[in-house]
Design an enzyme around this catalytic site. Sequence first.
Site, PDB file in Angstrom:
ATOM      1  N   CYS A   1      -3.726   0.611   3.536  1.00 23.49           N
ATOM      2  CA  CYS A   1      -3.895   0.710   5.156  1.00 23.49           C
ATOM      3  C   CYS A   1      -2.708   0.436   6.067  1.00 23.49           C
ATOM      4  O   CYS A   1      -1.617   1.025   5.897  1.00 23.49           O
ATOM      5  CB  CYS A   1      -4.925  -0.247   5.814  1.00 23.49           C
ATOM      6  SG  CYS A   1      -5.833   0.360   7.186  1.00 23.49           S
TER       7      CYS A   1
ATOM      8  N   HIS B   1      -9.250   2.270   2.321  1.00 21.95           N
ATOM      9  CA  HIS B   1      -9.337   0.838   1.904  1.00 21.95           C
ATOM     10  C   HIS B   1      -9.830   0.830   0.499  1.00 21.95           C
ATOM     11  O   HIS B   1     -11.019   0.937   0.189  1.00 21.95           O
ATOM     12  CB  HIS B   1     -10.204   0.055   2.416  1.00 21.95           C
ATOM     13  CG  HIS B   1      -9.798  -0.238   4.027  1.00 21.95           C
ATOM     14  ND1 HIS B   1      -8.886  -1.430   3.894  1.00 21.95           N
ATOM     15  CD2 HIS B   1      -9.723   0.140   5.075  1.00 21.95           C
ATOM     16  CE1 HIS B   1      -8.443  -1.618   5.183  1.00 21.95           C
ATOM     17  NE2 HIS B   1      -8.854  -0.642   6.124  1.00 21.95           N
TER      18      HIS B   1
ATOM     19  N   GLU C   1     -10.443  -1.417  -1.737  1.00 19.93           N
ATOM     20  CA  GLU C   1     -11.246  -2.237  -1.884  1.00 19.93           C
ATOM     21  C   GLU C   1     -12.481  -2.242  -1.626  1.00 19.93           C
ATOM     22  O   GLU C   1     -13.543  -3.035  -1.841  1.00 19.93           O
ATOM     23  CB  GLU C   1     -10.536  -3.832  -1.805  1.00 19.93           C
ATOM     24  CG  GLU C   1     -10.734  -4.062  -0.295  1.00 19.93           C
ATOM     25  CD  GLU C   1      -9.823  -3.216   0.676  1.00 19.93           C
ATOM     26  OE1 GLU C   1      -9.180  -2.263   0.257  1.00 19.93           O
ATOM     27  OE2 GLU C   1      -9.528  -3.576   1.993  1.00 19.93           O
TER      28      GLU C   1
END
Lengths: 281, 215
Positions: free
Chosen positions: B81, B189, B191
């Site tokens: 990001c 993202h 994660e």
Amino acid sequence: MAIRRLIGSILVLNGVAVQSFGFRRYLPIGDPAICAEFLNRWGIDEICLLDISPNRGKRGPDIEMIKSIASKAFVPMSYGGGLQEISDVHRVFAVGVDKVVVTEASGDILFLQNITEHYGRQAVVAGVDYHDRTATVCGDLPIDPVERAVFLSENGAGELLLHNMKKDGSQSGYDIGLLAEVSRAVTVPVIAMGGIGHSAHAVKCLKDTSVAAIAAGNILNHTEHSVAILKEAIHRQGFRMRQDLPFNHDLSKIGQDDRLMKRDESWLDDLGFVHVEREKI
Amino acid sequence: MTIGVIDYGMGNLGSVISAFRFLDVECRIVSVQREFTGLSGVFLPGVGSFGKAMQNLRSKDLIHPMEEAVFERKIPFMGICLGMQLMGRSSEESGGVAGLGWIDADITLVAPDRREDKSIIRPHVGWNEVEIKDAKCPLFQRIETGDMTYFDHEFQMEVLPGVTAASSNYHGEFSSVVQQGHIFGVQSHPEKSQRTGLIMLRNFSNLCRKQLGLE
């Protein structure tokens, strides 16, 4: 183009996930971390955690609970409830929350702007809670939900969560008229919340409004694979949803009530078993 | 094998760490120079504004140890990001602030050709597809064009031939994954991108392991 999202909402009352009926009556569901784990495993696109415990504002957010939920959610997670100070916001972001939901309970527009300055617009979801055409009173903010939504979007909100409190738990469908009006009026993503009972409601909302996301709570908590089946049902009615699970329901029969239907006896008779290796990520 | 997750006061450390924990990959938070010793991978998360992020990296004295680890010790690096955008030269988000300059790119607003178009929703939030340009990029093992990851950003990196490993489309194409040698940037993202994202993180940790000679 970004695909439209299905958000699973988890309402928490004093540490227990609950099903709400218009915020007047509640049924307990259980441990919110387990709700989050299942939503994640069944392919939800995002989780919205709202803590509605009384006095949450005075006690501040329940960081331990949020942490236990965030560690189970490998999808974006937003949190709302008891945020009064910027320090509360720092604490929830530190344990893995991606966005905060700021509603009238958190006070004025300056608080929202303060969060935007620290974390950027994309981290701020402004909540508009309303009954019929009246938003919950909040300082000088407009009472009309559409006007309030426009005002918030022009003053730092990255997304808008339109929550029809009256429809909550009613399973009577989303508030299409107002959602269409708001999503036409603003340039930030709009999330529809309150009223979904089955997949046809979701489809109607996606068809008749330009909302970026629909939220569902109660209906996802009671059946196995609820998220995957709801998405497949929506998909069959013409709207593509994200599917990246190691399993799918392409061949399953889904009934009017979005439940899997039993197979024909002859089909079951012919069934052979295939060994499916457990996926290691 | 340990991956260092850089803490510079900007971001989603909690979720990155729980993702690595889920994958059973050892990681630790790194916030000062001496903590860079013994790392086999460097991970730069980031949520917030470009200017503030560069200012924090500078005031915490993290740029030098990061560059030393990445360019001299050749440790694999991944920025996600804002962490990816910081590798560029500059960003429209914070005019006049120089980025790390590892990649020859300037960061622009999302859909830069349609700046005045009020119908474009910004930031770009949500799940979007990746289109793989460089199938040899180690991050894409078990990942295909059309897989979706979660994006949440208002600024973007343009498509750079030879550097862009995958692109995505939001009112125009932009770089969603970049690779320059052992330096990787991911705009989304991972994660928070469920299975697809976790596989990318697994691929990164496998690369760090390989670099160490463990495989």
